[in-house]
Structure formats: structure tokens, C-alpha cells
Scaffold this motif. Structure first.
Motif, short mmCIF file in Angstrom:
data_model
loop_
_atom_site.label_atom_id
_atom_site.label_comp_id
_atom_site.label_asym_id
_atom_site.label_seq_id
_atom_site.Cartn_x
_atom_site.Cartn_y
_atom_site.Cartn_z
N UNK A 153 12.58 82.26 49.11
CA UNK A 153 13.19 82.62 47.83
C UNK A 153 14.44 81.79 47.57
N UNK A 154 15.30 81.63 48.58
CA UNK A 154 16.52 80.86 48.40
C UNK A 154 16.20 79.40 48.10
N UNK A 155 15.27 78.82 48.84
CA UNK A 155 14.90 77.43 48.60
C UNK A 155 14.30 77.25 47.21
N UNK A 156 13.46 78.20 46.78
CA UNK A 156 12.84 78.11 45.47
C UNK A 156 13.89 78.24 44.36
N UNK A 157 14.82 79.17 44.56
CA UNK A 157 15.90 79.34 43.58
C UNK A 157 16.70 78.05 43.40
N UNK A 158 17.12 77.48 44.50
CA UNK A 158 17.94 76.26 44.44
C UNK A 158 17.17 75.12 43.80
N UNK A 159 15.91 74.97 44.17
CA UNK A 159 15.11 73.88 43.64
C UNK A 159 14.84 74.05 42.15
N UNK A 160 14.38 75.22 41.75
CA UNK A 160 13.96 75.43 40.36
C UNK A 160 15.15 75.42 39.41
N UNK A 161 16.17 76.22 39.71
CA UNK A 161 17.29 76.30 38.79
C UNK A 161 18.19 75.07 38.89
N UNK A 162 18.28 74.47 40.08
CA UNK A 162 19.03 73.23 40.21
C UNK A 162 18.38 72.11 39.41
N UNK A 163 17.05 72.00 39.50
CA UNK A 163 16.33 70.98 38.74
C UNK A 163 16.40 71.27 37.25
N UNK A 164 16.31 72.55 36.88
CA UNK A 164 16.43 72.91 35.47
C UNK A 164 17.78 72.52 34.89
N UNK A 165 18.83 72.70 35.67
CA UNK A 165 20.18 72.30 35.25
C UNK A 165 20.26 70.78 35.13
N UNK A 166 19.73 70.07 36.12
CA UNK A 166 19.76 68.60 36.11
C UNK A 166 18.97 68.03 34.93
N UNK A 168 13.41 84.53 38.22
CA UNK A 168 13.58 85.07 36.86
C UNK A 168 14.90 85.81 36.70
N UNK A 169 15.27 86.60 37.71
CA UNK A 169 16.48 87.40 37.60
C UNK A 169 17.74 86.54 37.60
N UNK A 170 17.82 85.58 38.53
CA UNK A 170 18.99 84.70 38.58
C UNK A 170 19.06 83.83 37.33
N UNK A 171 17.90 83.40 36.85
CA UNK A 171 17.85 82.64 35.59
C UNK A 171 18.47 83.46 34.46
N UNK A 172 18.04 84.72 34.33
CA UNK A 172 18.54 85.55 33.23
C UNK A 172 20.01 85.91 33.40
N UNK A 173 20.44 86.17 34.63
CA UNK A 173 21.80 86.64 34.88
C UNK A 173 22.84 85.52 34.93
N UNK A 174 22.45 84.35 35.38
CA UNK A 174 23.44 83.33 35.71
C UNK A 174 23.26 82.00 34.98
N UNK A 175 22.18 81.86 34.18
CA UNK A 175 21.93 80.60 33.48
C UNK A 175 21.51 80.87 32.04
N UNK A 183 18.69 69.42 32.11
CA UNK A 183 19.32 69.83 30.86
C UNK A 183 18.65 70.98 30.15
N UNK A 184 17.77 71.70 30.86
CA UNK A 184 17.10 72.84 30.25
C UNK A 184 17.98 74.08 30.23
N UNK A 185 18.83 74.22 31.25
CA UNK A 185 19.72 75.37 31.35
C UNK A 185 21.08 74.89 31.83
N UNK A 186 22.07 75.77 31.72
CA UNK A 186 23.38 75.52 32.30
C UNK A 186 23.93 76.87 32.75
N UNK A 187 24.89 76.88 33.66
CA UNK A 187 25.43 78.16 34.13
C UNK A 187 25.94 79.02 32.99
N UNK A 188 25.62 80.30 33.04
CA UNK A 188 26.03 81.23 31.98
C UNK A 188 25.94 82.65 32.53
N UNK A 189 26.98 83.07 33.26
CA UNK A 189 27.00 84.42 33.83
C UNK A 189 27.09 85.45 32.72
#
Length: 284
Positions: free
Chosen positions: A145-158, A269-276, A160-166
């Protein structure tokens, strides 16, 4: 949603009445209430009955050719229900035109009785029986889960699809359990118990343990199909979905349990919604 949640708990040897498990009582009540309020019509009831009949038959039929035919029928019906192509369902809107992040489009969330029913039927009738100590699955599940989170949301940020947004609000308190029970459970049940198991050879011959090569191929192909299923969001979003599916597929292959796959999917999905940015930056 209560029926799906109840399906994860160990079932008593004798329920009330007789051997009826709690999830079945809750789901029967849900169907009756949905019918009473006009959310289900005759075609929907027929499809739901067919769903449980096909899943039950697929779980018990031993003839290989017949199991393949049942898989095709069940997979087709599940796909139609998950994609809301079966008439007779009037899924109520929970969140309408919500905009949580600056620069993101508004989105809508529905309480999808059809898609949720797919998850419930496959979970209770086709999920492999849990074996061994569930605590042994915690470490690999957390690592994946941690590896998938870092890869998916990190790549999404890189990309330009998302950016941090708590953020946190009351709508998120509704969104998260609905996403878990009606989206993550349904999609993981469909892609792991039907697609991945079929690709690994377990569905046609459940007593045969797939080779490492077949298992690896099933992980990769089911993840690719998961990404393609999200292609409507654009190729980059499909890529991120495919990587999420890869993490979930790996968790299922490693642990032999559906729960870890659901947890990996929901963590993203949860970290995406809560933090990006959710769902994504407009025009990206």
C-alpha cells in the motif's frame, strides 16, 4: 453498505433465523426498502437475482466447461451492472456538483445499488476462504500500500494531474465510506475474483494452484485491464489507475485474500481525496 460491511465479519455457525447470515438479512431489507421507495424496478430485481444465482452456480459447479460458460455470463452481467447499463436502477445522488479543490472540476457521487451488489455477491460467494493468521498479511499489505501510494500519487503530481491539497469536511466523511464499500470492494471483487483468478487459471480449475508464471501474468494483465477500464478519464489517469490495480493485484496474489487488495485501492483513493487535488486539475 451495511450488508457489505457485515460480509467481512466471520459468519456465525448458526444465525437467526436458521443459517441465514447477517449480510443476507441486511441485503434483503435493503432490496425491500429500495423497491418500496422506487429505487429498484422489475428489470433491476431480475438482474440482481441473476447475479446471485450465477455466482452461486459458478462457486459450486465442478464441470470445467460449464464453469467457463458461467464465468462468461457472470462476468458480462457484473460488467453491465458496474457500468450502470442494466435498466431499472435509480441510484440516488449523494454529492452533487461538489468542488473540493481549486482548479478541479465539480464531480458527483451516487449511491450505486447495482455496483455495490456486484461487490457483495462476489465477496460472499467467490472470495477464497481465509487461511492462516491474518496478522501475517498486515506487513506485506502495508508495504504494498505504501509503495503504491508513493508511486501513484507521486507520478500524478509529477504529471501535473494533482497537487498537494490537504482538506477535511463533512462531505468527505460521507464520501470515504461510500467509496470504500460501493467502489473499492466492488471493483476489487470484480477484478480479483473474476479477472485475476480467471487469468491465473483458478476459476476454471479452483483446485489447481497456478504456477508462478501464471500468477505473475495474471497480476500484470488484470492491472492493465483495470487501467483500461478507467480510460474515460484520459490516458494519464488510466496509467495511474493501472498502477493502482497493479498494487491491488500484487496484494491479492501475495496474501491470497481480497481484503488487502481492497485496502491498497482504498488507501490510494483516500489519500488522493484527503491530501491532493480531487479528482484532478481541470484540463490536465
Amino acid at each position: 453498505m451495511l450488508a457489505i460491511a457485515a460480509a467481512w465479519w466471520p459468519q456465525p455457525q448458526r444465525g437467526w433465523p436458521g443459517h441465514v447470515p447477517p449480510w443476507a438479512l441486511l441485503y434483503g431489507t435493503a432490496v425491500a426498502l429500495a423497491w418500496h421507495h422506487g429505487l429498484l424496478r422489475p428489470p433491476a430485481l431480475a438482474a440482481l437475482a441473476g447475479l446471485f444465482v450465477l455466482a452461486t452456480a459458478a462457486a459450486h459447479v465442478q464441470n470445467r466447461a460449464l464453469r467457463v460458460l458461467l464465468w462468461l455470463a457472470l462476468a458480462g452481467l457484473c460488467a453491465a451492472l458496474a457500468l450502470h447499463r442494466v435498466p431499472g436502477f435509480h441510484n440516488p445522488v449523494l454529492l452533487d456538483g461538489v468542488r473540493w479543490s481549486a482548479g478541479a472540476p465539480a464531480f458527483t457521487q451516487r449511491l450505486n445499488f447495482d455496483k455495490g451488489s456486484v461487490g457483495l455477491a462476489l465477496l460472499v460467494l467467490l472470495a477464497p476462504a481465509a487461511q492462516g493468521d491474518s496478522r501475517r498479511a498486515l506487513l506485506p499489505t502495508a508495504a504494498i500500500a505504501l509503495a503504491t501510494l508513493c508511486l501513484v500519487l507521486g507520478l500524478g503530481w509529477w504529471l501535473g494531474l494533482v497537487r498537494p491539497d490537504l482538506k477535511w469536511n463533512l462531505q468527505l466523511a460521507w464520501f470515504l465510506p461510500v467509496n470504500l464499500l460501493l467502489t473499492c470492494v466492488a471493483e476489487e471483487a470484480l477484478f480479483r475474483l473474476l479477472v485475476q483468478d480467471a487469468l491465473a487459471g483458478r476459476f476454471a480449475a479452483p483446485s489447481v494452484r497456478p504456477t508462478a508464471g501464471h500468477a505473475a501474468l495474471a497480476v500484470l494483465l488484470s492491472a492493465a485491464l483495470f487501467g483500461l477500464a478507467h480510460l474515460a478519464g484520459g490516458p494519464r489517469m488510466a496509467l495511474l489507475a493501472g498502477l493502482t490495480g497493479l498494487g491491488a493485484a500484487l496484494a491479492y496474489a501475495v496474501t491470497g485474500r481480497l481484503g488487502p487488495a481492497v485496502l491498497v485501492h482504498f488507501a490510494v483513493n483516500a489519500v488522493h481525496a484527503l491530501a491532493f487535488t480531487y479528482p484532478a486539475l481541470s484540463g490536465r
